[in-house]
Design a protein around this motif. Structure first.
Motif, short mmCIF file in Angstrom:
data_model
loop_
_atom_site.label_atom_id
_atom_site.label_comp_id
_atom_site.label_asym_id
_atom_site.label_seq_id
_atom_site.Cartn_x
_atom_site.Cartn_y
_atom_site.Cartn_z
N PRO A 232 -10.05 26.08 -37.51
CA PRO A 232 -10.74 26.91 -38.53
C PRO A 232 -12.08 26.34 -38.95
N LEU A 233 -12.14 25.03 -39.14
CA LEU A 233 -13.39 24.41 -39.56
C LEU A 233 -14.43 24.44 -38.44
N ILE A 234 -14.02 24.23 -37.21
CA ILE A 234 -14.94 24.27 -36.08
C ILE A 234 -15.53 25.67 -35.92
N LEU A 280 -13.75 13.90 -43.22
CA LEU A 280 -14.43 14.14 -44.50
C LEU A 280 -14.66 15.62 -44.72
N LEU A 281 -15.13 16.32 -43.67
CA LEU A 281 -15.37 17.76 -43.79
C LEU A 281 -14.07 18.52 -44.03
N THR A 282 -13.00 18.09 -43.37
CA THR A 282 -11.70 18.73 -43.56
C THR A 282 -11.23 18.59 -45.00
N TYR A 286 -10.59 21.95 -47.29
CA TYR A 286 -9.32 22.34 -47.91
C TYR A 286 -9.37 22.25 -49.43
N ALA A 287 -10.27 21.40 -49.95
CA ALA A 287 -10.45 21.33 -51.41
C ALA A 287 -11.07 22.63 -51.94
N LEU A 288 -11.90 23.26 -51.11
CA LEU A 288 -12.56 24.50 -51.52
C LEU A 288 -11.63 25.70 -51.45
N ILE A 289 -10.77 25.74 -50.43
CA ILE A 289 -9.94 26.94 -50.23
C ILE A 289 -8.61 26.86 -50.95
#
Length: 290
Positions: A232-234, A280-282, A286-289
């Motif tokens: 999902p992040l990619i 770090l990006l993950t 997940y903190a945002l969603i």
């Protein structure tokens, strides 16, 4: 040899210098692959077509043409480029971007690819500890650079690069280098099926092809390297980078007509960003969603 490897492990500066120099040399080789691999594929297609459909009268080129032969030469005067003329970046600067025999202009893209490869290799060495994962991460980086340039040039992601990248990703994760082998296998499957589904939904809705099968294979390879959790992040990163770069290219282009843009380079950018700072990006994602 073992003592030298111990030194690189203990002295980071030595490792960074070695990786940067190696990146420059590999970048020079990538220039060859970027130009020659599509030509080699075209020749192979012509030969196969001539073999199975003689009535087409397509004759395969007989001259040897691969990643080694013929030797690199000036396209205008056919001067064979010697070793001293092929030193990454330095030779181009000393010759002021021209052939020393006929002054034919040499594209600035050649030293740019070499410099980009060196910088990205250095970044990988800075983030990933010395060892086998670092070697595999460097190979991963070099293949992504090659795929990106080829896709920009000819709108093609060669199976000769995407499929080995996928299998190496699975092989690497047999020893849990990045993720577990179970996550890697599921990531490869879902990576392929996700874009494959989008492709067919778009085609059924519009009658047009929105992307190529090479994009499916590249995302499958990224899933094999980083697991299904990274997909999902990619995809989000690739869409974001594609939108930004697409807008910039549109503003800089003199011809404002819409042209198809390859999606492979943006997947490659997203995959490399995830390699460098994926955890770090993950965490932020997940903190945002959630």
């Amino acid at each position: 040899m073992s003592d030298f490897l111990v030194l690189m492990d203990q002295i980071p500066a030595l490792l960074y210098i070695m990786v940067t120099c190696l990146g420059l040399l590999i970048g020079s080789f990538l220039n060859v692959v970027i130009y020659r691999l599509p030509v080699m594929m075209e020749r192979a297609w012509k030969a196969e077509c001539a073999e199975y459909f003689p009535e087409t009268k397509l004759i395969a080129d007989e001259d040897t043409f691969n990643l080694i032969l013929p030797r690199s030469r000036c396209p205008k005067c056919l001067h064979i480029i010697g070793s001293l003329e092929n030193i990454p970046i330095i030779s181009w600067l000393l010759q002021r971007g021209k052939c020393k025999h006929c002054a034919c202009k040499i594209s600035a893209r050649y030293p740019c690819v070499e410099l980009l490869t060196a910088i990205m290799s250095l970044a990988v060495a800075y983030v990933i500890p010395f060892g086998w994962p670092l070697l595999f991460a460097l190979i991963f980086t070099w293949v992504l650079i090659c795929l990106s340039y080829i896709d920009f040039d000819v709108m093609l992601l060669p199976d000769q690069l995407t499929l080995p990248l996928l299998w190496v990703g699975l092989l690497v994760n047999l020893s849990y280098s990045f993720v577990s082998i179970n996550d890697a296998v599921v990531g490869a499957i879902l990576g392929y099926l996700s874009l494959w589904s989008v492709y067919w939904l778009f085609k059924l809705a519009t009658g047009k092809e929105g992307m190529g099968y090479g994009d499916f294979k590249l995302l499958a390879a990224l899933g094999a390297w980083f697991g299904w959790q990274a997909l999902p992040l990619i995809i989000l990163l690739s869409s974001f980078s594609g939108a930004i770069i697409g807008i910039v290219l549109l503003l800089l282009s003199k011809n404002k007509e819409s042209k198809p843009l390859p999606f492979g380079p943006y997947l490659a950018i997203a995959g490399w960003i995830y390699l460098i700072c994926g955890p770090l990006l993950t965490q932020y994602y997940y903190a945002l969603i959630l």
